[in-house]
Design a protein around this motif. Structure first.
Motif, PDB file in Angstrom:
ATOM      1  N   ALA A 262       3.885  14.252   0.513  1.00 12.25           N
ATOM      2  CA  ALA A 262       4.786  15.641  -0.217  1.00 12.25           C
ATOM      3  C   ALA A 262       4.618  16.813   0.714  1.00 12.25           C
ATOM      4  O   ALA A 262       5.504  17.733   0.076  1.00 12.25           O
ATOM      5  CB  ALA A 262       3.952  15.628  -1.088  1.00 12.25           C
ATOM      6  N   ASP A 263       4.185  17.079   1.504  1.00 10.17           N
ATOM      7  CA  ASP A 263       4.317  17.717   2.424  1.00 10.17           C
ATOM      8  C   ASP A 263       5.550  18.217   3.368  1.00 10.17           C
ATOM      9  O   ASP A 263       5.708  18.493   4.006  1.00 10.17           O
ATOM     10  CB  ASP A 263       2.987  18.235   3.960  1.00 10.17           C
ATOM     11  N   ILE A 264       5.853  17.153   3.652  1.00  9.34           N
ATOM     12  CA  ILE A 264       7.197  16.443   4.471  1.00  9.34           C
ATOM     13  C   ILE A 264       8.452  16.598   3.526  1.00  9.34           C
ATOM     14  O   ILE A 264       8.910  16.178   2.958  1.00  9.34           O
ATOM     15  CB  ILE A 264       7.217  14.967   5.439  1.00  9.34           C
ATOM     16  N   ASP A 265       9.009  17.535   4.660  1.00 12.58           N
ATOM     17  CA  ASP A 265      10.808  17.482   4.969  1.00 12.58           C
ATOM     18  C   ASP A 265      11.328  16.753   5.057  1.00 12.58           C
ATOM     19  O   ASP A 265      12.943  16.690   4.235  1.00 12.58           O
ATOM     20  CB  ASP A 265      11.192  19.613   5.486  1.00 12.58           C
ATOM     21  N   PHE A 266      11.519  16.370   6.777  1.00 13.37           N
ATOM     22  CA  PHE A 266      12.561  15.791   7.002  1.00 13.37           C
ATOM     23  C   PHE A 266      11.700  14.028   7.532  1.00 13.37           C
ATOM     24  O   PHE A 266      10.363  14.011   7.882  1.00 13.37           O
ATOM     25  CB  PHE A 266      13.045  16.300   8.465  1.00 13.37           C
ATOM     26  N   TRP A 267      11.869  12.585   7.098  1.00 18.13           N
ATOM     27  CA  TRP A 267      11.262  11.485   7.456  1.00 18.13           C
ATOM     28  C   TRP A 267      12.019  11.060   8.502  1.00 18.13           C
ATOM     29  O   TRP A 267      13.562  10.534   8.758  1.00 18.13           O
ATOM     30  CB  TRP A 267      11.651  10.737   6.257  1.00 18.13           C
ATOM     31  N   GLY A 268      11.535  10.113   9.623  1.00 21.29           N
ATOM     32  CA  GLY A 268      12.264   9.473  10.254  1.00 21.29           C
ATOM     33  C   GLY A 268      12.997   7.560   9.269  1.00 21.29           C
ATOM     34  O   GLY A 268      12.405   7.728   9.018  1.00 21.29           O
TER      35      GLY A 268
ATOM     36  N   LEU B 287      -0.386  16.546   5.715  1.00 14.54           N
ATOM     37  CA  LEU B 287      -1.055  16.044   6.016  1.00 14.54           C
ATOM     38  C   LEU B 287      -0.464  14.919   4.880  1.00 14.54           C
ATOM     39  O   LEU B 287      -1.217  13.530   4.737  1.00 14.54           O
ATOM     40  CB  LEU B 287      -2.595  16.190   5.521  1.00 14.54           C
ATOM     41  N   LYS B 288       0.359  14.801   3.137  1.00 13.19           N
ATOM     42  CA  LYS B 288       0.539  14.308   2.415  1.00 13.19           C
ATOM     43  C   LYS B 288       2.032  14.046   3.286  1.00 13.19           C
ATOM     44  O   LYS B 288       2.485  15.049   3.345  1.00 13.19           O
ATOM     45  CB  LYS B 288       0.329  15.230   1.507  1.00 13.19           C
TER      46      LYS B 288
ATOM     47  N   LYS C  88       0.938  -1.019   0.245  1.00  8.45           N
ATOM     48  CA  LYS C  88       0.391  -0.130   0.568  1.00  8.45           C
ATOM     49  C   LYS C  88       1.214   1.113   0.226  1.00  8.45           C
ATOM     50  O   LYS C  88       2.158   1.238   0.014  1.00  8.45           O
ATOM     51  CB  LYS C  88      -1.544   0.258   1.216  1.00  8.45           C
ATOM     52  N   GLU C  89       0.257   1.958  -0.635  1.00  9.74           N
ATOM     53  CA  GLU C  89       1.412   3.575  -0.022  1.00  9.74           C
ATOM     54  C   GLU C  89       1.109   4.278   0.840  1.00  9.74           C
ATOM     55  O   GLU C  89       0.838   4.121   1.893  1.00  9.74           O
ATOM     56  CB  GLU C  89       0.225   4.537  -0.875  1.00  9.74           C
ATOM     57  N   ARG C  90       2.085   5.377   1.318  1.00  9.70           N
ATOM     58  CA  ARG C  90       2.228   5.883   2.716  1.00  9.70           C
ATOM     59  C   ARG C  90       1.037   7.052   2.737  1.00  9.70           C
ATOM     60  O   ARG C  90       0.284   7.299   2.050  1.00  9.70           O
ATOM     61  CB  ARG C  90       3.711   6.178   2.304  1.00  9.70           C
ATOM     62  N   GLU C  91       0.475   6.601   3.877  1.00  8.50           N
ATOM     63  CA  GLU C  91      -0.548   7.210   4.100  1.00  8.50           C
ATOM     64  C   GLU C  91      -1.106   8.317   5.755  1.00  8.50           C
ATOM     65  O   GLU C  91      -0.273   7.318   6.746  1.00  8.50           O
ATOM     66  CB  GLU C  91      -2.016   6.163   4.571  1.00  8.50           C
ATOM     67  N   PHE C  92      -1.260   8.963   5.982  1.00  9.15           N
ATOM     68  CA  PHE C  92      -1.029   9.864   6.840  1.00  9.15           C
ATOM     69  C   PHE C  92      -1.853   9.314   7.957  1.00  9.15           C
ATOM     70  O   PHE C  92      -3.045   8.387   8.468  1.00  9.15           O
ATOM     71  CB  PHE C  92      -1.657  10.909   6.556  1.00  9.15           C
ATOM     72  N   VAL C  93      -1.692   8.922   8.988  1.00  7.40           N
ATOM     73  CA  VAL C  93      -1.865   8.841  10.850  1.00  7.40           C
ATOM     74  C   VAL C  93      -3.017   9.492  11.257  1.00  7.40           C
ATOM     75  O   VAL C  93      -3.656  10.002  11.175  1.00  7.40           O
ATOM     76  CB  VAL C  93      -0.469   7.860  10.876  1.00  7.40           C
ATOM     77  N   ALA C  94      -1.649  10.478  12.091  1.00  4.52           N
ATOM     78  CA  ALA C  94      -2.195  12.025  12.493  1.00  4.52           C
ATOM     79  C   ALA C  94      -1.004  13.098  11.794  1.00  4.52           C
ATOM     80  O   ALA C  94       0.109  12.872  12.581  1.00  4.52           O
ATOM     81  CB  ALA C  94      -1.742  11.048  13.570  1.00  4.52           C
ATOM     82  N   GLY C  95      -1.078  14.309  12.821  1.00  7.50           N
ATOM     83  CA  GLY C  95      -0.636  15.310  12.886  1.00  7.50           C
ATOM     84  C   GLY C  95      -0.618  16.759  13.715  1.00  7.50           C
ATOM     85  O   GLY C  95      -1.715  15.835  14.725  1.00  7.50           O
TER      86      GLY C  95
END
Length: 123
Positions: free
Chosen positions: A108-114, A105-106, A41-48
């Motif tokens: 594409a909105d993210i600049d840094f990933w763990g 929320l998406k 599945k695609e990566r999905e938003f859980v909580a922000g």
């Protein structure tokens, strides 16, 4: 960099807490959140959560079960009443958007990933 240990194996109905820390002193200035990706599945938003902590959003499937929170150095995700469909790799994430009310929320909105941490819920 973001670090987020805390995943593991749990039975359905159980609880886990994921905790994300950053190697920057100004982590509390970044809107942040948790995403997940299940196999196939695609990566999905859980909580922000906004950088002030005043604005919070959840995907409908986790409302009432998951709680996101933050302090100056950590963003945590408390997961209760876990279900097999919550099984996924969970990613801590942060954005550089300098807006107090903003929540990413998406992907594409993210600049840094763990690096991601695996959560497995057995039935």
């Amino acid at each position: 960099q973001l670090q987020a240990p805390g995943g593991g194996l749990v039975q359905a109905g159980g609880s886990l807490i994921l905790s994300c820390t950053a190697s920057i002193r100004t982590f509390n200035e970044y809107p942040a959140g948790w995403f997940r990706q299940a196999p196939g599945k695609e990566r999905e938003f859980v909580a922000g959560i906004s950088r002030t902590g005043r604005n919070i959003k959840y995907v409908d499937s986790v409302k009432g079960r998951f709680t996101i929170s933050r302090d100056k150095t950590t963003v945590a995700l408390q997961m209760n009443n876990l279900k097999p469909e919550d099984t996924a790799i969970y990613y801590c994430a942060a954005s550089q958007v300098a807006n107090n009310g903003y929540i990413p929320l998406k992907p594409a909105d993210i600049d840094f990933w763990g690096p991601g941490t695996l959560v497995t819920v057995s039935s």
